[in-house]
Design an enzyme around this catalytic site. Sequence first.
Site, PDB file in Angstrom:
ATOM      1  CE1 TYR A   1      -3.607   2.622   0.568  1.00 33.02           C
ATOM      2  CE2 TYR A   1      -2.378   3.289   2.519  1.00 33.02           C
ATOM      3  CZ  TYR A   1      -3.391   3.514   1.609  1.00 33.02           C
ATOM      4  OH  TYR A   1      -4.180   4.633   1.738  1.00 33.02           O
TER       5      TYR A   1
ATOM      6  CG  ASP B   1       5.632   3.735   1.023  1.00 34.33           C
ATOM      7  OD1 ASP B   1       5.897   4.374   2.068  1.00 34.33           O
ATOM      8  OD2 ASP B   1       4.485   3.653   0.553  1.00 34.33           O
TER       9      ASP B   1
ATOM     10  CE  LYS C   1       0.717   4.834   8.500  1.00 35.16           C
ATOM     11  NZ  LYS C   1       0.794   4.202   7.227  1.00 35.16           N
TER      12      LYS C   1
HETATM   13  C1  LIG Z   1       0.171   4.720   5.865  1.00 30.47           C
HETATM   14  C2  LIG Z   1       0.933   4.478   4.615  1.00 30.47           C
HETATM   15  C3  LIG Z   1       0.884   5.368   3.532  1.00 30.47           C
HETATM   16  C4  LIG Z   1      -0.055   6.534   3.488  1.00 30.47           C
HETATM   17  O1  LIG Z   1       0.177   7.448   4.494  1.00 30.47           O
HETATM   18  P1  LIG Z   1      -1.021   8.458   4.918  1.00 30.47           P
HETATM   19  O2  LIG Z   1      -0.379   9.355   5.912  1.00 30.47           O
HETATM   20  O3  LIG Z   1      -2.111   7.581   5.478  1.00 30.47           O
HETATM   21  O4  LIG Z   1      -1.452   9.161   3.693  1.00 30.47           O
HETATM   22  C5  LIG Z   1       1.751   5.161   2.473  1.00 30.47           C
HETATM   23  N1  LIG Z   1       2.587   4.106   2.451  1.00 30.47           N
HETATM   24  C6  LIG Z   1       2.639   3.213   3.457  1.00 30.47           C
HETATM   25  C7  LIG Z   1       3.627   2.102   3.403  1.00 30.47           C
HETATM   26  C8  LIG Z   1       1.796   3.359   4.566  1.00 30.47           C
HETATM   27  O5  LIG Z   1       1.812   2.436   5.535  1.00 30.47           O
END
Ligand SMILES: *Cc1c(COP(=O)(O)O)cnc(C)c1O
Length: 431
Positions: free
Chosen positions: A143, A238, A266
């Site tokens: 994701y 990511d 995060k």
């Molecule tokens: C949470 C997440 C996102 C998106 O971050 P948001 O702050 O919710 O937009 C993107 N990549 C990964 C791996 C994530 O866990």
Amino acid sequence: MSSGNAAWWERAQAVIPGGVNSPVRAFKAVPGDPLFFESANRGHFRDENGKSYIDFCQSWGPMILGHNDPDVREAILSAAGEGLSFGAPSRREVLLAETFLSMVPIFERVRFVNSGTEAVMSAIRLARGATGRDLILKFEGCYHGHADHLLVEAGSGLATFGNPSSAGVPEDFSRHTAVLPLDDEEALTAFFAEHGDRCAALIIEPVPANAGLLLQRQEFLDTCRRLTSESGALLIFDEVISGFRVGSGGAAALYGIKPDLATYGKIIGGGLPVGAYAGSEKLMANIAPLGPVYQAGTLSGNPLAMAAGLATLTKIGAPGFYQALDGKASTLAVGIEDAIEAAGIDACLQRCASLFWIAFQSEAPRAFAAINPDGPKRFASFHAGMLAEGVYLAPSGYEVGFLASTHSDADIAATIAAATRVLTTLTEETA
Ligand SMILES: *Cc1c(COP(=O)(O)O)cnc(C)c1O
């Protein structure tokens, strides 16, 4: 006016689509209705019914110090005393960037945005702008936020080009995103042989943690690095979850791989909305105002958000922080493994640092297709049982658990005892 979880839930559904501002919160994948958080402190929160829970969701990862850390709170309050938003350069942006680069020394420049989604979206635009190519490669089960071109799922059969996984995403967009299974060097090699010269970037969660915890082999990640380098595509890690979670240098340091770009979110905001993307001086010089790739933000570098991030990174940078957290996580993991064995249930615990996930199958999956489709259903019963025991897990079998440094030994012991009781009831259910 009535209060309590049920009353708030009813009012929420009357004014917010589905009652929530982010879909998984709606408890669609587990029994019952969502709890309304009234307040949270360290490893715990209290709901609007006045009941306390041990929290292993921790706001989906940002709260590595636990809720309401006094130093982070103090830093935010102190920043607030000087103004809430400037829309102009201010010192905390520089301090957070300096701290970030000292902890992630593989990079030379970092740009702050307001969410993980925005970080990924910007990094992809940069990759396309810098390479002059359009095609993006992603992996099934990873994701990357909700930007259009990443809401794509694997095409069927041999077609690697994706289909939109959300209504409202034009097929024309998803045509520029290819999707491959994780853990498959052969598919990766074939893809780069055929499309490598038009691939702008390969994006991957190096510790995939959004479809369970699909821990990858070192060789697979090494192959991602090698094939992107050979074809002139960029490698994007990511690290929105793994950054500052699996260690201060994130997954890049854990696997000893230097990606061309990485995205963060995060933890880097300490609970306030912050995202970031980072790379070399040369690559990041493509971003406006230095270069032709446009990216901007009214609230980017917000002083309160920068203060929260700075206080958080400063605390987790202290010697021994990750070792102590890893010790707690190991105790929890061993306890749950014992509980699984005692219950005689087909499950295994996956862990990377303070991330954990129970796979309801005997062998740990490394690719999305290897996840037992019945697992998340079994998780639903587990979730309900744990909730009744006062332990809150993210409300979906595809989500991981997050440990905080302020989860106490007593919290961990109570969680293991609860899991032992609940897993036994699952055995009885299936007997
Ligand atoms: C949470 C997440 C996102 C998106 O971050 P948001 O702050 O919710 O937009 C993107 N990549 C990964 C791996 C994530 O866990």
